[in-house]
Motif scaffolding. Structure first.
Motif: not given
Length: 179
Positions: A34-38, A95-98, A119-121
């Motif tokens: 899912i990281f790729g989405t962002y 992504f983190y904020l959402l 995500i934060d890391d």
């Protein structure tokens, strides 16, 4: 006869490539698709702009004498790797904020908490990685400027905003590290 990084079209293509490579590195290490989405939309928009913009041509022209230096390659490569890391960091921050907004007002599951920490890391590591490369880009740019024009720094808008950007990221990393 030279590395294809001398005009805006070539530079944007290289920028998109750097974003994609950094994303693939993250994908291989974390295995969270899912990281790729962002992240990938940054590469997509960059390639779309490079392909369809009429602001600059795609034709190959001889390099200007000031650009005929190995420092050009070092400067452009280091800067664009840094910019790509910042683009990845931006995608991860979105992504983190959402994700944080979605979980607001309800009990957090351990998997969700772990995802937010991951995500934060990644965001923090990409900021550090980008900061290092941006620093190298500013240094190689100064060396290149000295070899081309006889001065390391001339306070033109591009140099000034590079320094301001460097200070903003330095402040953000300092705040994250000391808080």
């Amino acid at each position: 006869g030279y590395v294809p990084l001398s005009n805006p079209h070539e530079s944007l293509v290289f920028f998109a490539l750097c974003i994609a490579v950094l994303y693939l590195f993250i994908e291989l290490n974390y295995k969270v698709k899912i990281f790729g989405t962002y992240i990938v939309p940054f590469a997509f928009v960059t390639m779309a702009y490079a392909s369809y913009s009429s602001e600059f041509g795609k034709e190959i022209k001889p390099l200007l004498p000031a650009l005929q230096s190995n420092w050009l390659v070092a400067h452009v490569v280091t800067c664009f790797i840094g910019y790509a890391a910042f683009a990845v960091s931006c995608g991860m921050a979105i992504f983190y904020l959402l994700k944080k907004q979605q979980s607001k007002g309800r009990a957090k599951e351990p998997a969700e908490t772990n995802l937010l920490k991951t995500i934060d890391d990644i965001n923090y590591k990409m900021m550090i990685f980008g900061f290092i490369w941006l620093t190298a880009g500013i240094v190689t740019g100064a060396i290149w400027a000295n070899s081309a024009w006889g001065t390391y720094w001339s306070w033109d808008p591009k140099e000034t905003w590079s320094l301001i950007t460097w200070f903003v990221y330095a402040l953000a990393l300092h705040a994250k590290y000391t808080r």
